[in-house]
Design a protein around this motif. Structure first.
Motif, PDB file in Angstrom:
ATOM      1  N   UNK A 171      30.117  -7.398  10.109  1.00 25.01           N
ATOM      2  CA  UNK A 171      30.794  -7.678   8.848  1.00 25.01           C
ATOM      3  C   UNK A 171      30.025  -6.986   7.715  1.00 25.01           C
ATOM      4  N   UNK A 172      30.691  -6.093   7.026  1.00 18.92           N
ATOM      5  CA  UNK A 172      30.056  -5.389   5.908  1.00 18.92           C
ATOM      6  C   UNK A 172      31.148  -4.835   5.006  1.00 18.92           C
ATOM      7  N   UNK A 173      30.763  -4.375   3.836  1.00 10.87           N
ATOM      8  CA  UNK A 173      31.705  -3.762   2.910  1.00 10.87           C
ATOM      9  C   UNK A 173      31.378  -2.286   2.772  1.00 10.87           C
TER      10      UNK A 173
ATOM     11  N   UNK B  13      30.254   5.583   2.394  1.00 16.53           N
ATOM     12  CA  UNK B  13      29.102   4.835   2.909  1.00 16.53           C
ATOM     13  C   UNK B  13      29.622   3.841   3.929  1.00 16.53           C
ATOM     14  N   UNK B  14      29.184   3.952   5.161  1.00 12.55           N
ATOM     15  CA  UNK B  14      29.678   3.057   6.209  1.00 12.55           C
ATOM     16  C   UNK B  14      28.539   2.280   6.848  1.00 12.55           C
ATOM     17  N   UNK B  15      28.853   1.626   7.931  1.00 12.79           N
ATOM     18  CA  UNK B  15      27.870   0.783   8.619  1.00 12.79           C
ATOM     19  C   UNK B  15      26.645   1.587   9.049  1.00 12.79           C
ATOM     20  N   UNK B  16      26.882   2.766   9.577  1.00 14.53           N
ATOM     21  CA  UNK B  16      25.765   3.584  10.060  1.00 14.53           C
ATOM     22  C   UNK B  16      24.802   3.953   8.932  1.00 14.53           C
ATOM     23  N   UNK B  17      25.327   4.095   7.718  1.00 12.23           N
ATOM     24  CA  UNK B  17      24.466   4.389   6.569  1.00 12.23           C
ATOM     25  C   UNK B  17      23.719   3.138   6.100  1.00 12.23           C
TER      26      UNK B  17
END
Length: 702
Positions: A615-617, A577-581
């Motif tokens: 900034x995200x996890x 699961x990345x930023x685009x998701x």
């Protein structure tokens, strides 16, 4: 220093210090120290000659005069032995030295300077220690030697029979602060206060907002009105006659938990007989110290101090709004006297320049407990040490001691065990060798490479270079590691204390300039957060700015540029699961926007993907752990190319060469690791089971 309205050590003499009155209210005279006085000096405005002599005769001083690596090892061993001895002495030394300080002499409150604080850095700031309810002034005894290397230390001593009101104590400290500020207006003054001393430090700061003060407060007693201590006053007043065990009543509430100590040592694998011996030693020390403790706080003194604590707390509490000083609050998690965890959070919100550090399991006497916190390490880790108006990450940085570095490395031992990192470097003739022999010993050096997912490669890289080559790499880090909003959602800034202790600095051109000026080894990731928080399928892809950012600066100082690769993140986990998701879901999109705004934005004037630093996890699916591989390519020399590399085209050409070399190193490692029979943690564990747990696990052939 000004006399601050009191005389220093008037009247009698003692084996620990000589007392004599000043000649006037102006500058204080240096006092002669008897040859049998190993601990205290009465002079507080110059280093006593006996202290300097003692320093020169110490094992550390002898080591400094020796040559070769053997001297370095000897110094490390001496440092570790000395600090271990300090950890064991604690209460025992405090009580032994208190016997001399509490002798009745009819004198007023005064300053003294411990002799073990005699050798320090040039232009060291002044540190004033303000004691707690005991008033002895020895609350920093575990920290004197380390503090004395970087501060000019004066400790306030309040005699047992003294009845100076809080306001007058405040004026004594205030006059000293103003006098020293007038003498050295460009240096900060540190006020370290515990309990009552914390209230005193806050009050001084509130009344002197224009003086550059740094407050370090250990369990400040501003929460006295909500504590159990206020119940002692009516109890003591109701008891007839003298109370021979005034302080033990308080100490019984803060003594360590023997059962917890036993369990902790079992978990650590220490023999139970050692624990029993330590408990017996503690009990013997405590029992034999009861007369000393009773002399420190007899009934009348304890009543006086409790009433003073009440007025001090109220005074400081009512003036918190006026405090502008930089403040660091240290709170114990097991303080039975004061509700310090809640008070620390409250002060954090009320004071504008405040940081908080919590210590779970610690009692009220945070700075004096056996195996206590290391105050110098905390000051360094929080970037609170400075000798000017602002903290300079180059000139104010103090190298970690061997003991500090050892603790940091041990705290990250799990990642080194799991990833079993293998490192390769390139010699001057282009030969690839296993190990770090190809890394230049002399700086300035700039390591430039690929940032793994979440920066996982950082710890093995920095610790291995430190252990094998005795080189401390100064990492250029995101500013979010050094500052954050009080009510923000980013990780607490204390999470990055070890990185700051090991030399991390905020990424900025001025800091790079200063580090190169000091011939440091510097670590830079041009891809920054965009690389460390990459998307699915972007493993080992560089996200560097289109234009050169570091070449001309390196050429200005003749720095060697060492390209390197780090491979292995895809052997630990897979981004699912990345930023685009996440950005497609309204809640997560809002959270990402909030975190991104909270963190300081870099490269706002740069285009392309590198400027896209949300900034995200990411969501990561763990794998059976593989292995980390590092490859340091042949250094690019910039010595003598300063004029040549001022040309944009030339500097851009070298920049692209460095980037291409990093990509080549990545490709090399990805190919070669396929032939490593010990790439999986299972095969490595089997190898160590048959060859010994300390054996080095082989890897592929070069």
């Amino acid at each position: 220093m000004a006399a601050a309205g009191v005389s220093l050590f008037p009247g009698t003499s003692s084996p620990l210090f000589r007392r004599e009155p000043p000649s006037s209210v102006g500058k204080l005279k240096s006092c002669r120290i008897p040859s049998m006085a190993p601990r205290f000096a009465t002079s507080v405005d110059r280093v006593p000659a006996t202290a300097i002599s003692a320093e020169k005769e110490s094992p550390a001083a002898e080591v400094k005069q020796e040559k070769g690596s053997g001297a370095v090892e000897k110094e490390k061993r001496w440092e570790e032995e000395k600090e271990e001895k300090q950890r064991r002495s604690g209460w025992k030394d405090y009580l032994e030295q208190s016997k001399e300080l509490i002798e009745p002499d009819g004198g007023p409150p005064r300053w003294f300077s411990p002799l073990e604080c005699g050798s320090r850095l040039d232009n060291s700031p002044l540190l004033l220690f303000l004691p707690g309810i005991d008033g002895v002034g020895l609350g920093l005894i575990l920290h004197h030697q380390k503090l004395g290397r970087i501060f000019d230390i004066w400790c306030l001593h309040i005699p047992v029979a003294d009845r100076t009101p809080f306001i007058d104590l405040l004026k004594i400290v205030e006059r000293t602060v103003r006098s020293e500020n007038q003498r050295s207006p460009n240096r900060p003054i540190y006020l370290v206060g515990e309990s009552l001393g914390g209230c005193l430090a806050l009050a001084v700061a509130a009344r002197n907002p224009d003086i550059d003060l740094v407050l370090i407060l250990a369990n400040p007693a501003t929460s006295f009105s909500r504590s159990q201590l206020q119940l002692l006053t009516p109890l003591l007043e109701a008891l007839p006659g003298p109370l021979p065990r005034g302080l033990p009543i308080i100490l019984s509430l803060t003594a360590g938990d023997p059962l917890r100590m036993v369990l902790d040592n079992v978990v650590k694998g220490l023999p139970l007989q050692n624990t029993a011996r330590e408990l017996m030693e503690d009990f013997t020390t405590f029992s034999s110290s009861l007369p000393v403790l009773a002399d420190i706080l007899p009934k009348e003194t304890l009543l006086w101090k409790l009433k003073m604590l009440k007025s001090a707390s109220a005074y400081a509490h009512s003036r918190l709004y006026a405090i502008k000083a930089q403040t660091l609050i240290l709170c114990s998690g097991n303080d039975q006297l004061l509700p310090n965890q809640q008070e620390g959070e409250r002060l954090l919100q009320l004071l504008p320049k405040c940081e908080l550090r919590k210590f779970d399991g610690r009692g009220h006497f945070l700075l004096l407990q056996e195996g206590s916190i290391d105050l110098v390490t905390i000051i360094k880790s929080t970037s609170y040490y400075r000798r000017g108006k602002y903290h300079d990450y180059a000139s104010d940085f103090i190298l970690p001691t061997p003991d500090e570095a050892k603790k940091v490395i041990e705290s990250y031992s799990l990642i080194n065990v799991v990833t079993s990192p293998v490192m390769f470097s390139t010699l001057e003739d282009g030969t690839i060798v296993k190990g770090l022999a190809g890394i230049p010993s002399e700086g300035p050096v700039l390591f430039v490479g690929y940032h793994m997912l979440l920066g996982l490669e950082l710890v093995p890289l920095v610790t291995r270079i430190y252990m094998e080559r005795n080189i401390l790499v100064r990492g250029m880090a995101h500013p979010m590691m050094f500052m954050r909003r009080k009510n923000g959602k980013l990780p607490d800034i204390s999470s990055y204390d070890t990185f700051r202790l090991m030399g991390a600095v905020p990424v900025a051109a001025t800091n790079l300039f200063k580090l190169f000026s000091s011939k440091s080894h510097v670590l830079l990731y041009p891809g920054g957060m965009r690389e460390a928080l990459h998307r699915k399928g972007e493993e080992y892809k560089l996200f560097w700015p289109e234009q050169s950012e570091f070449v001309r600066m390196a050429a200005r100082f003749g720095a060697k540029i060492v390209p390197f690769a780090a491979v292995g993140e895809d052997d630990l986990g897979q981004v699912v699961i990345d930023y685009d998701d996440l950005v497609k879901i309204p809640y997560f999109r809002s959270e990402i926007e909030s975190l991104t705004k909270e963190s300081m934005q870099l490269r706002t004037d740069t285009g392309g993907e590198v400027a896209n630093q949300q900034v995200y996890m990411p969501g990561i699916l763990p794998k059976v752990p593989g292995r980390f591989y590092y490859y340091f390519g042949k250094p690019f020399e910039t010595e003598g190319r300063k004029q040549e590399l001022r040309d944009r085209e030339k500097s851009q050409e070298l920049y692209l060469q460095v980037k291409s070399e990093v990509e080549r190193c990545i490709a090399y490692l990805k190919e070669k690791r396929e032939s490593d029979p010990y790439r999986s943690i299972v095969s490595r564990l089997l190898y160590q089971a048959t060859h010994g747990s300390a054996s080095e696990v082989p890897t592929f052939e070069i």
